[in-house]
Write a protein that holds these residues in place. Structure first.
Motif, short mmCIF file in Angstrom:
data_model
loop_
_atom_site.label_atom_id
_atom_site.label_comp_id
_atom_site.label_asym_id
_atom_site.label_seq_id
_atom_site.Cartn_x
_atom_site.Cartn_y
_atom_site.Cartn_z
N ALA A 53 63.50 -40.99 -9.61
CA ALA A 53 64.18 -41.17 -10.89
C ALA A 53 63.25 -41.83 -11.91
N LEU A 54 62.52 -42.84 -11.48
CA LEU A 54 61.61 -43.53 -12.39
C LEU A 54 60.48 -42.63 -12.86
N GLU A 55 59.97 -41.79 -11.97
CA GLU A 55 58.90 -40.86 -12.36
C GLU A 55 59.37 -39.91 -13.45
N TYR A 56 60.54 -39.32 -13.24
CA TYR A 56 61.07 -38.40 -14.25
C TYR A 56 61.38 -39.14 -15.55
N TYR A 57 61.96 -40.32 -15.43
CA TYR A 57 62.34 -41.08 -16.62
C TYR A 57 61.12 -41.49 -17.43
N ASN A 58 60.10 -41.98 -16.76
CA ASN A 58 58.88 -42.40 -17.47
C ASN A 58 58.21 -41.22 -18.17
N ARG A 59 58.21 -40.07 -17.51
CA ARG A 59 57.60 -38.90 -18.12
C ARG A 59 58.41 -38.42 -19.32
N GLY A 60 59.72 -38.38 -19.16
CA GLY A 60 60.57 -37.97 -20.28
C GLY A 60 60.50 -38.95 -21.43
N SER A 61 60.42 -40.24 -21.12
CA SER A 61 60.37 -41.26 -22.17
C SER A 61 59.10 -41.14 -23.00
N ALA A 62 58.00 -40.82 -22.35
CA ALA A 62 56.73 -40.68 -23.08
C ALA A 62 56.83 -39.56 -24.12
#
Length: 320
Positions: A53-62
């Motif tokens: 979840a964190l990986e996807y979230y960090n990528r989307g947030s960028a």
């Protein structure tokens, strides 16, 4: 996740199709889905989905942050939805005490949440005309709280902050909650003076004190509205947008009255946690942390302050 019935079609049909064209939104969907599995699944290794979840979230947030500088006209509603998904992530990620770099305290995550909603509000203001005509049921969502929807025409001269907002009746509150919320006004009046308008000739310190009083008075007003509103699911999350950035700034400084108001908002968050996996346990932890801070403040020396802290702790099932 659905606040009004009209959102169901958008979230189940429109949003997935749009996500195939906008990777930041797809990452956001995968992030929330992975976190849902981590929180709801009974699999022994379900917590591994937290990292996913964190990986996807960090990528989307960028990507999301990069788009903020120049938002394409057709993506305003998608940006708004991603900001909402980010709020779910902030509340739903593993809780901690904030004692290590990998943990965020409940107070810390709520401050992050407040900043997120301030950002979402900027998206609304910047793309008002785009949102009104977007596939997202923005008109229907507003109709739950705004009268005279005809003013929502794209070229309407009425500013968003001048909308005829329909307030929930405080008569819907039970006597116990009315009394608890009344203590907030009492504490604010005692610590920051009455709500009188400063007159010319009064010193600067008094003027500042009265402006602080007004910040808290408005926050308390919107908190009462949050407690009274029953028709819109998740409406309590609007509190930080309505209370304003000055109130968020006071929370960041750990000002006692700001934390006292936040403490009472935690009751609504705790209630939401009984039905929403992403809010489970956060309200109670917020009460633990905030009440501990307040116990060493001047507010704990006041009868209404002590009674307020005790009431909130009792309300979420903590010893008083």
């Amino acid at each position: 996740m659905v606040g009004i019935p009209e959102e169901e079609s958008y979230l189940s049909c429109v949003m997935p199709r749009e996500a195939l064209k906008h990777k930041f939104l797809l990452d956001g969907i995968f992030a929330v889905a992975a976190l849902d599995i981590a929180r709801s699944s009974e699999e022994p290794d379900a917590t591994k989905y937290e990292h996913i979840a964190l990986e996807y979230y960090n990528r989307g947030s960028a990507t999301f942050r990069a788009l903020l500088a120049d938002i394409p006209p057709d993506t305003y509603h998608l940006m708004f939805i991603f900001a909402t998904a980010a709020a779910v992530m902030v509340l739903g990620l593993p809780q901690g005490t904030g004692d290590s770099e990998d943990e965020m305290s409940a107070v810390g995550r709520i401050i992050t949440l407040a900043d997120l909603f301030s950002g979402a509000l900027l998206i609304v203001y910047a793309g008002w005309d785009k949102l009104v005509d977007a596939p997202y049921p923005f008109r229907e969502a507003l109709s739950a709280k705004v009268d005279s929807l005809e003013i929502l025409a794209r070229n309407c001269p009425v500013e968003p902050d001048e909308l005829p907002y329909r307030l929930a009746s405080l008569d819907l509150l039970d006597d116990e909650i009315k009394m608890a919320l009344a203590r907030l006004d009492s504490v604010n009046n005692e610590l920051h003076g009455s709500a009188q308008v400063a007159e010319e000739g009064h010193d600067t310190a008094e003027g500042v004190a009265r402006s602080v009083h007004e910040i808290y008075r408005l926050a308390i007003f919107w908190l009462k509205e949050n407690f009274a509103e029953r028709a819109v699911k998740g409406y309590f999350l609007s509190f930080f947008s309505l209370a304003g950035q000055d109130f968020t700034a006071a929370m960041k400084k750990a000002e006692p009255v700001a934390l006292f108001i936040l403490l009472h908002w935690a009751v609504a968050l705790d209630a939401a946690g009984r039905d929403q996996w992403w809010a489970k346990g956060v309200g109670r932890q917020l009460v633990v942390e905030t009440s501990d801070i307040l116990q060493s403040s001047q507010l704990a020396l006041m009868p209404d302050g002590r009674d307020g802290i005790a009431w909130v702790r009792q309300r979420v099932g903590l010893p008083t």
